[in-house]
Design a protein around this motif. Sequence first.
Motif, short mmCIF file in Angstrom:
data_model
loop_
_atom_site.label_atom_id
_atom_site.label_comp_id
_atom_site.label_asym_id
_atom_site.label_seq_id
_atom_site.Cartn_x
_atom_site.Cartn_y
_atom_site.Cartn_z
N GLY A 124 0.82 -1.21 0.00
CA GLY A 124 0.00 0.00 0.00
C GLY A 124 0.85 1.26 0.00
O GLY A 124 0.52 2.24 -0.68
N ILE A 125 1.95 1.25 0.75
CA ILE A 125 2.86 2.41 0.78
C ILE A 125 3.49 2.62 -0.60
O ILE A 125 3.57 3.75 -1.09
N MET A 126 3.93 1.52 -1.21
CA MET A 126 4.53 1.63 -2.55
C MET A 126 3.52 2.19 -3.55
O MET A 126 3.86 3.05 -4.38
N LEU A 127 2.27 1.72 -3.46
CA LEU A 127 1.24 2.23 -4.37
C LEU A 127 0.94 3.70 -4.10
O LEU A 127 0.69 4.47 -5.03
N SER A 128 0.98 4.11 -2.83
CA SER A 128 0.75 5.51 -2.48
C SER A 128 1.81 6.41 -3.13
O SER A 128 1.48 7.47 -3.69
N ILE A 129 3.06 5.99 -3.04
CA ILE A 129 4.15 6.77 -3.65
C ILE A 129 3.99 6.81 -5.16
O ILE A 129 4.14 7.86 -5.80
N ALA A 130 3.64 5.65 -5.75
CA ALA A 130 3.44 5.60 -7.21
C ALA A 130 2.27 6.49 -7.62
O ALA A 130 2.34 7.19 -8.65
N SER A 131 1.19 6.49 -6.83
CA SER A 131 0.02 7.32 -7.15
C SER A 131 0.37 8.81 -7.08
O SER A 131 -0.05 9.60 -7.93
N ALA A 132 1.14 9.18 -6.05
CA ALA A 132 1.55 10.59 -5.93
C ALA A 132 2.44 10.99 -7.10
O ALA A 132 2.33 12.10 -7.64
N ALA B 62 2.36 9.67 -10.10
CA ALA B 62 1.49 9.77 -11.28
C ALA B 62 0.73 11.09 -11.26
O ALA B 62 0.53 11.72 -12.30
N TRP B 63 0.33 11.53 -10.07
CA TRP B 63 -0.36 12.81 -9.93
C TRP B 63 0.54 13.96 -10.37
O TRP B 63 0.13 14.86 -11.09
N LEU B 64 1.80 13.92 -9.92
CA LEU B 64 2.76 14.98 -10.31
C LEU B 64 2.98 14.99 -11.82
O LEU B 64 2.98 16.04 -12.45
N LEU B 65 3.12 13.79 -12.39
CA LEU B 65 3.33 13.69 -13.84
C LEU B 65 2.13 14.25 -14.60
O LEU B 65 2.31 14.98 -15.59
N SER B 66 0.94 13.93 -14.14
CA SER B 66 -0.26 14.43 -14.82
C SER B 66 -0.33 15.95 -14.73
O SER B 66 -0.76 16.63 -15.68
N ASN B 67 0.10 16.53 -13.59
CA ASN B 67 0.11 17.99 -13.46
C ASN B 67 1.05 18.63 -14.47
O ASN B 67 0.74 19.64 -15.09
N TYR B 68 2.24 18.05 -14.65
CA TYR B 68 3.20 18.58 -15.62
C TYR B 68 2.69 18.46 -17.05
O TYR B 68 2.85 19.37 -17.86
N LEU B 69 2.06 17.31 -17.35
CA LEU B 69 1.51 17.13 -18.70
C LEU B 69 0.39 18.13 -18.96
O LEU B 69 0.27 18.69 -20.05
N TYR B 70 -0.46 18.36 -17.94
CA TYR B 70 -1.55 19.32 -18.08
C TYR B 70 -1.00 20.72 -18.35
O TYR B 70 -1.47 21.43 -19.23
N TRP C 254 3.87 21.27 -3.75
CA TRP C 254 2.96 21.32 -2.60
C TRP C 254 1.81 20.32 -2.78
O TRP C 254 1.46 19.59 -1.86
N ASN C 255 1.24 20.32 -4.00
CA ASN C 255 0.15 19.39 -4.29
C ASN C 255 0.58 17.94 -4.12
O ASN C 255 -0.16 17.11 -3.57
#
Length: 201
Positions: free
Chosen positions: A14-22, A24-32, A47-48
């Motif tokens: 679960g911790i590994m998935l949390s880090i991976a999800s965060a 992915a969130w950062l990557l999506s922000n940069y792509l956006y 910060w996000n």
Amino acid sequence: PIFLVLFFTERKIGIMLSIASAGAWLLSNYLYRALVSTSPHPVIPWWNIGISLITFLLTTFILSSVRSALEQEKKLARLDPLTGIANRRFFLELLRTEMHRTTRYKHPFTIVQFDLDNLKTVNDRFGHSTGDAILRLVAKTIQKNIRATDTIARLGGDEFAILLPETGPESARVVVEKIQKLNLNVMKKDGRHITLSMGVV
């Protein structure tokens, strides 16, 4: 996804998935930002991601703690608190399952029920702590010397039962004789004279 993973796996994953999800969130922000040509303050994406990661990790720890507590409660509900073996309720559940199975497949099973002779005398003379120690000793000895598919349970007081799946009369007789011998040997070493009264169906 974190909820689903934690339901079927352990906290580390679960911790590994949390880090991976965060991540992915950062990557999506940069792509956006690249697509819509926006340029927010450079600290905002970090910060996000920090807030997202903390949220994911908190979720992971809370859910894994709740799941562990539920599993522990489920385990305790099936065990006799004194001896650590199955309790009456769990034994009856297993017995119902075995009865359905034997009705369908016509395989034999055996129930051995027994109680400890003279345990009340031991309790009166030496105290209930000694009697409890004897109950634990009997339960532990028998549990160690039956098959993994067999189940010993404490029904209450000094009454026990053993469920022996796939066991007919001849095999049951061997098991009962073995238990009687084991108990006599253990009690002799312990300096007690506790025998077992047994019935077999």
